[in-house]
Design an enzyme around this catalytic site. Structure first.
Site, PDB file in Angstrom:
ATOM      1  N   HIS A   4      -3.085   7.593   1.847  1.00 22.75           N
ATOM      2  CA  HIS A   4      -3.529   6.263   1.421  1.00 22.75           C
ATOM      3  C   HIS A   4      -4.928   6.045   1.987  1.00 22.75           C
ATOM      4  O   HIS A   4      -5.189   6.349   3.149  1.00 22.75           O
ATOM      5  CB  HIS A   4      -2.555   5.218   1.966  1.00 22.75           C
ATOM      6  CG  HIS A   4      -3.039   3.816   1.781  1.00 22.75           C
ATOM      7  ND1 HIS A   4      -3.552   3.357   0.587  1.00 22.75           N
ATOM      8  CD2 HIS A   4      -3.104   2.767   2.650  1.00 22.75           C
ATOM      9  CE1 HIS A   4      -3.903   2.085   0.730  1.00 22.75           C
ATOM     10  NE2 HIS A   4      -3.652   1.710   1.963  1.00 22.75           N
TER      11      HIS A   4
ATOM     12  N   ASN B  26      -9.997   0.309  -0.260  1.00 24.27           N
ATOM     13  CA  ASN B  26      -8.536   0.328  -0.208  1.00 24.27           C
ATOM     14  C   ASN B  26      -7.995  -0.290  -1.498  1.00 24.27           C
ATOM     15  O   ASN B  26      -8.104  -1.499  -1.699  1.00 24.27           O
ATOM     16  CB  ASN B  26      -8.070  -0.460   1.023  1.00 24.27           C
ATOM     17  CG  ASN B  26      -6.563  -0.445   1.197  1.00 24.27           C
ATOM     18  OD1 ASN B  26      -5.819  -0.087   0.285  1.00 24.27           O
ATOM     19  ND2 ASN B  26      -6.107  -0.850   2.372  1.00 24.27           N
TER      20      ASN B  26
ATOM     21  N   CYS C 217       0.816  -1.221   0.000  1.00 26.97           N
ATOM     22  CA  CYS C 217       0.000   0.000   0.000  1.00 26.97           C
ATOM     23  C   CYS C 217       0.849   1.269   0.000  1.00 26.97           C
ATOM     24  O   CYS C 217       0.358   2.347  -0.338  1.00 26.97           O
ATOM     25  CB  CYS C 217      -0.947   0.016   1.194  1.00 26.97           C
ATOM     26  SG  CYS C 217      -2.098  -1.358   1.173  1.00 26.97           S
TER      27      CYS C 217
HETATM   28  O1  UT7 Z   1      -3.718  -0.670   3.485  1.00 25.80           O
HETATM   29  C1  UT7 Z   1      -2.806  -1.140   4.405  1.00 25.80           C
HETATM   30  C2  UT7 Z   1      -3.119  -0.619   5.694  1.00 25.80           C
HETATM   31  N1  UT7 Z   1      -4.360  -1.222   6.165  1.00 25.80           N
HETATM   32  C3  UT7 Z   1      -4.849  -0.774   7.249  1.00 25.80           C
HETATM   33  O2  UT7 Z   1      -4.284   0.137   7.782  1.00 25.80           O
HETATM   34  C4  UT7 Z   1      -6.071  -1.413   7.816  1.00 25.80           C
HETATM   35  C5  UT7 Z   1      -6.044  -1.188   9.284  1.00 25.80           C
HETATM   36  N2  UT7 Z   1      -7.152  -1.725  10.017  1.00 25.80           N
HETATM   37  C6  UT7 Z   1      -8.445  -1.322   9.885  1.00 25.80           C
HETATM   38  O3  UT7 Z   1      -8.782  -0.553   9.005  1.00 25.80           O
HETATM   39  C7  UT7 Z   1      -9.442  -1.796  10.920  1.00 25.80           C
HETATM   40  O4  UT7 Z   1      -8.739  -2.446  11.961  1.00 25.80           O
HETATM   41  C8  UT7 Z   1     -10.521  -2.764  10.378  1.00 25.80           C
HETATM   42  C9  UT7 Z   1     -11.511  -1.965   9.514  1.00 25.80           C
HETATM   43  C10 UT7 Z   1      -9.857  -3.835   9.564  1.00 25.80           C
HETATM   44  C11 UT7 Z   1     -11.311  -3.382  11.520  1.00 25.80           C
HETATM   45  O5  UT7 Z   1     -11.820  -2.383  12.393  1.00 25.80           O
HETATM   46  P1  UT7 Z   1     -11.622  -2.549  13.971  1.00 25.80           P
HETATM   47  O6  UT7 Z   1     -12.381  -1.452  14.597  1.00 25.80           O
HETATM   48  O7  UT7 Z   1     -10.157  -2.590  14.235  1.00 25.80           O
HETATM   49  O8  UT7 Z   1     -12.342  -3.917  14.283  1.00 25.80           O
HETATM   50  P2  UT7 Z   1     -11.748  -5.256  14.924  1.00 25.80           P
HETATM   51  O9  UT7 Z   1     -10.777  -5.881  13.971  1.00 25.80           O
HETATM   52  O10 UT7 Z   1     -11.281  -4.970  16.296  1.00 25.80           O
HETATM   53  O11 UT7 Z   1     -13.036  -6.159  14.962  1.00 25.80           O
HETATM   54  C12 UT7 Z   1     -14.156  -5.803  15.780  1.00 25.80           C
HETATM   55  C13 UT7 Z   1     -15.200  -6.886  15.615  1.00 25.80           C
HETATM   56  C14 UT7 Z   1     -14.665  -8.305  15.788  1.00 25.80           C
HETATM   57  O12 UT7 Z   1     -15.639  -9.037  16.488  1.00 25.80           O
HETATM   58  P3  UT7 Z   1     -15.471  -9.341  18.055  1.00 25.80           P
HETATM   59  O13 UT7 Z   1     -14.193 -10.115  18.174  1.00 25.80           O
HETATM   60  O14 UT7 Z   1     -15.418  -8.000  18.711  1.00 25.80           O
HETATM   61  O15 UT7 Z   1     -16.694 -10.133  18.360  1.00 25.80           O
HETATM   62  C15 UT7 Z   1     -14.565  -8.821  14.379  1.00 25.80           C
HETATM   63  O16 UT7 Z   1     -14.680 -10.222  14.312  1.00 25.80           O
HETATM   64  O17 UT7 Z   1     -15.763  -6.834  14.284  1.00 25.80           O
HETATM   65  C16 UT7 Z   1     -15.731  -8.150  13.719  1.00 25.80           C
HETATM   66  N3  UT7 Z   1     -15.638  -8.029  12.282  1.00 25.80           N
HETATM   67  C17 UT7 Z   1     -16.695  -7.860  11.477  1.00 25.80           C
HETATM   68  N4  UT7 Z   1     -18.013  -7.768  11.739  1.00 25.80           N
HETATM   69  C18 UT7 Z   1     -18.832  -7.561  10.706  1.00 25.80           C
HETATM   70  C19 UT7 Z   1     -14.511  -8.058  11.511  1.00 25.80           C
HETATM   71  N5  UT7 Z   1     -14.839  -7.896  10.222  1.00 25.80           N
HETATM   72  C20 UT7 Z   1     -16.182  -7.775  10.181  1.00 25.80           C
HETATM   73  C21 UT7 Z   1     -17.101  -7.563   9.124  1.00 25.80           C
HETATM   74  N6  UT7 Z   1     -18.407  -7.458   9.447  1.00 25.80           N
HETATM   75  N7  UT7 Z   1     -16.716  -7.438   7.845  1.00 25.80           N
END
Ligand code: UT7
Length: 324
Positions: free
Chosen positions: A251, A281, A114
């Site tokens: 980005h 992304n 990225c």
């Molecule tokens: O391009 C390279 C750089 N990339 C990045 O910088 C990406 C960085 N990360 C992010 O953008 C975010 O961390 C995400 C958008 C990927 C996730 O957001 P988050 O607020 O960090 O959520 P999380 O990973 O802590 O997940 C929260 C909850 C989890 O459930 P539990 O464990 O709390 O029950 C996940 O399993 O959301 C769940 N979850 C989803 N729920 C519905 C993960 N993906 C999904 C989904 N739909 N698609």
């Protein structure tokens, strides 16, 4: 007198097929509400079957040439930033060279995921400043839809396909921050963070292309901190401060990362070009896509000071300060 790499043109290409968040609701346990609230993404484009990274890069390059009012025989270098090349080799850049009908010069690919476009811009700048190249097409192009695990809800909803291109040309400057063109660059990587974002296949391991794997939450925390730091370092190298920034063109991974970085830099979201809602992304393509869209919206204008910054797999991250 200094040689500067000045932007002459910008362009982009997006595949026709638009995939709304609702497309994923029938495939994995997710919702439009979750995707929008956690990432800011509302839709993304997916390449059609047979549509490749080089096809999209060629379209974007033609748009940048047309914007610059330049012919392909006036270009001597093509750099394509991509992690999703058409083939393992030859480089996507040489395919673009052929597709543009360019018979002179040279092309090569840069792979920093990225952050690829930032690394490609810094390399283009070095080639121009050293006198090796006079005009460089810098392209970011990706077909990330091809490496997504469509059963992994934590990643498949986040990425999209597309391409953007910038045409840089050598021009004289006086060496001050009042010059147009690239004013400073800052590149970083740290291989100890490999597990945070990687693809689980490759030529010398599995012999397959593999699928994208990501630890989203730890990466999120690294992103805000490292992006603000690299932007500050690049600004200091250019002799500029936060007040001098007209636009941050980040980005486009996640609206919350974009907001967090802008806040750390003390800037309002009015100074940020945001396209994540429409493109998702697109990895190395996201910054040139945002530059092109930002210009066509009338946001980015001649003489504006831009900070472009990105982080991705590696981890690799960096920033470029330029006067448009
Ligand atoms: O391009 C390279 C750089 N990339 C990045 O910088 C990406 C960085 N990360 C992010 O953008 C975010 O961390 C995400 C958008 C990927 C996730 O957001 P988050 O607020 O960090 O959520 P999380 O990973 O802590 O997940 C929260 C909850 C989890 O459930 P539990 O464990 O709390 O029950 C996940 O399993 O959301 C769940 N979850 C989803 N729920 C519905 C993960 N993906 C999904 C989904 N739909 N698609």
């Amino acid at each position: 007198m200094t040689t500067r790499a000045v932007v002459r043109g910008v362009g982009h290409y997006l595949p026709e097929q638009v995939i709304p968040n609702s497309w994923f609701e029938s495939r994995v346990d997710t919702s439009d509400e979750w995707i929008v609230s956690r990432s800011g993404i509302e839709r993304r484009h997916f390449a059609a079957p047979g549509e490749t990274t080089s096809h999209m890069a060629i379209h974007a390059a033609k748009a940048a040439l047309s914007d610059a009012g330049m012919r392909v025989d006036q270009v001597d270098t093509i750099i394509v930033a991509t992690s999703t090349p058409d083939l393992t080799f030859p480089s996507t850049a040489t395919m673009v060279q052929e597709g543009l009908g360019m018979e002179q010069g040279y092309g090569f690919d840069v792979q920093a995921v990225c952050a690829g476009f930032v690394f490609a811009l810094a390399n283009a700048n070095a080639l121009i400043v050293s006198g090796q190249s006079k005009s460089v097409l810098v392209i970011g192009a990706e077909t990330f839809s091809r490496i997504l695990d469509m059963e992994d809800r934590a990643t498949c909803v986040l990425f999209g396909d597309g391409a953007g291109a910038l045409l840089l040309e050598a021009a004289p400057g006086d060496g001050s921050s009042a010059d147009r063109g690239i004013l400073s660059t800052d590149l970083n990587s740290d291989g100890r963070y490999r597990e945070m974002l990687y693809v689980d296949g490759g030529v010398s391991t599995t012999g397959t292309a593999g699928k994208l794997r990501m630890q989203g939450n730890p990466l999120f925390r690294q992103a805000v901190e490292k992006l603000a730091a690299t932007a500050d370092t690049a600004l200091a190298k250019a002799g500029l401060g936060h007040d001098d920034i007209d636009w941050i063109v980040p980005h486009q991974a996640n609206i919350r990362i974009i907001q967090g970085t802008a806040k750390k830099l003390g800037l309002s979201m009015d100074n940020v070009v945001v396209t994540v809602q429409d493109h998702g992304n697109t990895s190395a393509a996201s910054i040139p896509l945002a530059l092109s869209v930002g210009k066509s919206r009338g946001q980015i204008r001649e003489n504006d000071v831009l900070v472009v910054e990105a982080i991705g797999g590696g981890l690799a991250w960096g920033a470029v300060v330029l006067r448009w």
